[in-house]
Design a protein around this motif. Structure first.
Motif, mmCIF file in Angstrom:
data_model
loop_
_atom_site.group_PDB
_atom_site.id
_atom_site.type_symbol
_atom_site.label_atom_id
_atom_site.label_comp_id
_atom_site.label_asym_id
_atom_site.label_seq_id
_atom_site.Cartn_x
_atom_site.Cartn_y
_atom_site.Cartn_z
ATOM 1 N N ARG A 1 0.729 -1.057 -0.033
ATOM 2 C CA ARG A 1 0.071 -0.096 0.130
ATOM 3 C C ARG A 1 0.764 1.292 -0.055
ATOM 4 N NH1 ARG A 1 -5.060 -2.095 1.091
ATOM 5 N NH2 ARG A 1 -4.988 -4.074 2.670
ATOM 6 N N TRP A 2 0.400 2.415 -0.539
ATOM 7 C CA TRP A 2 0.881 3.701 -0.396
ATOM 8 C C TRP A 2 0.476 4.089 0.760
ATOM 9 C CZ3 TRP A 2 4.826 6.093 -2.249
ATOM 10 C CH2 TRP A 2 5.082 7.570 -2.183
ATOM 11 N N CYS A 3 1.164 4.542 1.865
ATOM 12 C CA CYS A 3 0.947 5.145 2.904
ATOM 13 C C CYS A 3 1.859 6.605 3.365
ATOM 14 C CB CYS A 3 0.998 4.071 4.170
ATOM 15 S SG CYS A 3 0.616 2.555 3.641
ATOM 16 N N ASP A 4 1.247 7.758 3.276
ATOM 17 C CA ASP A 4 1.897 8.721 3.759
ATOM 18 C C ASP A 4 3.342 8.977 3.155
ATOM 19 O OD1 ASP A 4 2.089 11.244 4.846
ATOM 20 O OD2 ASP A 4 3.035 10.426 6.657
ATOM 21 N N ARG A 5 3.311 8.974 1.716
ATOM 22 C CA ARG A 5 4.557 9.035 0.966
ATOM 23 C C ARG A 5 5.423 7.965 0.822
ATOM 24 N NH1 ARG A 5 4.647 15.039 2.283
ATOM 25 N NH2 ARG A 5 5.632 14.285 3.952
ATOM 26 N N SER B 1 4.961 -13.121 -3.937
ATOM 27 C CA SER B 1 4.442 -12.366 -4.886
ATOM 28 C C SER B 1 3.676 -10.897 -4.381
ATOM 29 C CB SER B 1 3.252 -13.107 -5.901
ATOM 30 O OG SER B 1 2.156 -13.565 -5.230
ATOM 31 N N TYR B 2 3.285 -10.145 -5.076
ATOM 32 C CA TYR B 2 3.057 -8.728 -4.564
ATOM 33 C C TYR B 2 1.591 -8.262 -5.116
ATOM 34 C CZ TYR B 2 7.705 -9.005 -3.304
ATOM 35 O OH TYR B 2 9.060 -9.368 -2.774
ATOM 36 N N HIS B 3 0.692 -8.015 -4.265
ATOM 37 C CA HIS B 3 -0.499 -7.221 -4.708
ATOM 38 C C HIS B 3 -0.585 -5.704 -4.032
ATOM 39 C CE1 HIS B 3 -4.904 -5.907 -4.551
ATOM 40 N NE2 HIS B 3 -4.784 -6.769 -5.734
ATOM 41 N N LEU B 4 -0.550 -4.837 -5.113
ATOM 42 C CA LEU B 4 -0.345 -3.384 -4.826
ATOM 43 C C LEU B 4 -1.800 -2.747 -4.903
ATOM 44 C CD1 LEU B 4 2.535 -4.277 -6.250
ATOM 45 C CD2 LEU B 4 2.768 -2.001 -6.678
ATOM 46 N N ASP B 5 -2.083 -1.965 -3.906
ATOM 47 C CA ASP B 5 -3.236 -1.232 -3.918
ATOM 48 C C ASP B 5 -3.090 -0.120 -5.110
ATOM 49 O OD1 ASP B 5 -1.758 0.978 -3.032
ATOM 50 O OD2 ASP B 5 -3.398 1.161 -1.129
ATOM 51 N N ALA B 6 -4.089 0.340 -5.556
ATOM 52 C CA ALA B 6 -4.101 1.422 -6.449
ATOM 53 C C ALA B 6 -2.974 2.594 -6.517
ATOM 54 C CB ALA B 6 -5.572 1.893 -6.942
ATOM 55 N N ALA B 7 -3.051 3.086 -5.482
ATOM 56 C CA ALA B 7 -1.830 4.037 -5.195
ATOM 57 C C ALA B 7 -0.602 3.593 -5.117
ATOM 58 C CB ALA B 7 -2.159 4.783 -3.812
ATOM 59 N N ILE C 1 -6.006 0.053 -15.445
ATOM 60 C CA ILE C 1 -4.770 0.607 -14.941
ATOM 61 C C ILE C 1 -3.659 -0.102 -15.413
ATOM 62 C CG2 ILE C 1 -3.388 1.885 -13.383
ATOM 63 C CD1 ILE C 1 -6.134 2.774 -11.955
ATOM 64 N N VAL C 2 -3.720 -1.270 -14.709
ATOM 65 C CA VAL C 2 -2.703 -2.574 -15.000
ATOM 66 C C VAL C 2 -2.326 -2.667 -16.424
ATOM 67 C CG1 VAL C 2 -2.065 -4.974 -14.660
ATOM 68 C CG2 VAL C 2 -2.919 -3.304 -12.631
ATOM 69 N N GLU C 3 -3.597 -2.785 -17.270
ATOM 70 C CA GLU C 3 -3.521 -3.318 -18.697
ATOM 71 C C GLU C 3 -2.757 -1.909 -19.085
ATOM 72 O OE1 GLU C 3 -7.184 -4.237 -19.657
ATOM 73 O OE2 GLU C 3 -6.922 -6.250 -19.029
ATOM 74 N N GLY C 4 -3.085 -0.659 -18.927
ATOM 75 C CA GLY C 4 -2.493 0.643 -19.497
ATOM 76 C C GLY C 4 -1.070 0.360 -19.421
ATOM 77 N N ILE C 5 -0.534 0.399 -18.026
ATOM 78 C CA ILE C 5 0.834 0.289 -17.652
ATOM 79 C C ILE C 5 1.596 -0.759 -18.465
ATOM 80 C CG2 ILE C 5 2.481 -0.297 -15.663
ATOM 81 C CD1 ILE C 5 0.363 1.050 -14.027
ATOM 82 N N HIS C 6 0.826 -1.951 -18.639
ATOM 83 C CA HIS C 6 1.633 -3.178 -19.364
ATOM 84 C C HIS C 6 1.662 -2.782 -20.981
ATOM 85 C CE1 HIS C 6 0.278 -6.591 -16.458
ATOM 86 N NE2 HIS C 6 1.240 -5.612 -15.834
#
Length: 136
Positions: free
Chosen positions: A9-13, A71-77, A121-126
């Protein structure tokens, strides 16, 4: 082989990672960059397991033997911030078809995308990655 799916997760920078329930004990890792986080996660897990074994705690055999894959699961942020060295919000927006302002809201944790939107979003990054790989 056991699979360990780490939630990022993205947490406070900062990037933050939490281990799932199949890993005993509470493990949380933070880092300023995604690359730093990816380096710290296996090292922290190894240190944690060594400490549990030394303390005589009950450690699953697969974990003590290192018979696992992370393996990693990233939230959107976290997903968006992990790509910011390589692609701007504008580029991700063009590739994914998701409005740039909305991407900014996802990146800053103001909004959370539905699963289908996250997939776009993931498909766009790919798509950006494939385009760059095709350059010769």
């Amino acid at each position: 082989m056991e699979k360990i799916i780490v939630e990022v997760r993205w947490c406070d920078r900062n990037f933050g990672a939490m281990f799932p329930d199949n890993v005993p004990g509470a493990i949380v890792v933070t880092a300023k960059t995604y690359d730093e986080l990816l380096k710290e996660i296996p090292e922290t897990l190894k240190f944690h397991v060594e400490g549990m074994v030394a303390d005589g705690d009950d450690v699953p055999r697969w974990l003590a033997d290192g018979d696992y894959e992370i393996s990693y699961h990233l939230d959107a942020a976290a997903l968006i911030h992990s790509c910011e060295r390589y692609a701007s919000l504008a580029a991700i927006s063009r590739a994914s078809g998701v409005n740039e302002r909305l991407l900014s809201h996802y990146a800053n944790g103001i909004k959370t995308p539905r699963a289908k939107q996250r997939l776009r979003i993931v498909e766009g990054i790919h798509k950006i990655g494939r385009t760059l790989l095709n350059i010769s």
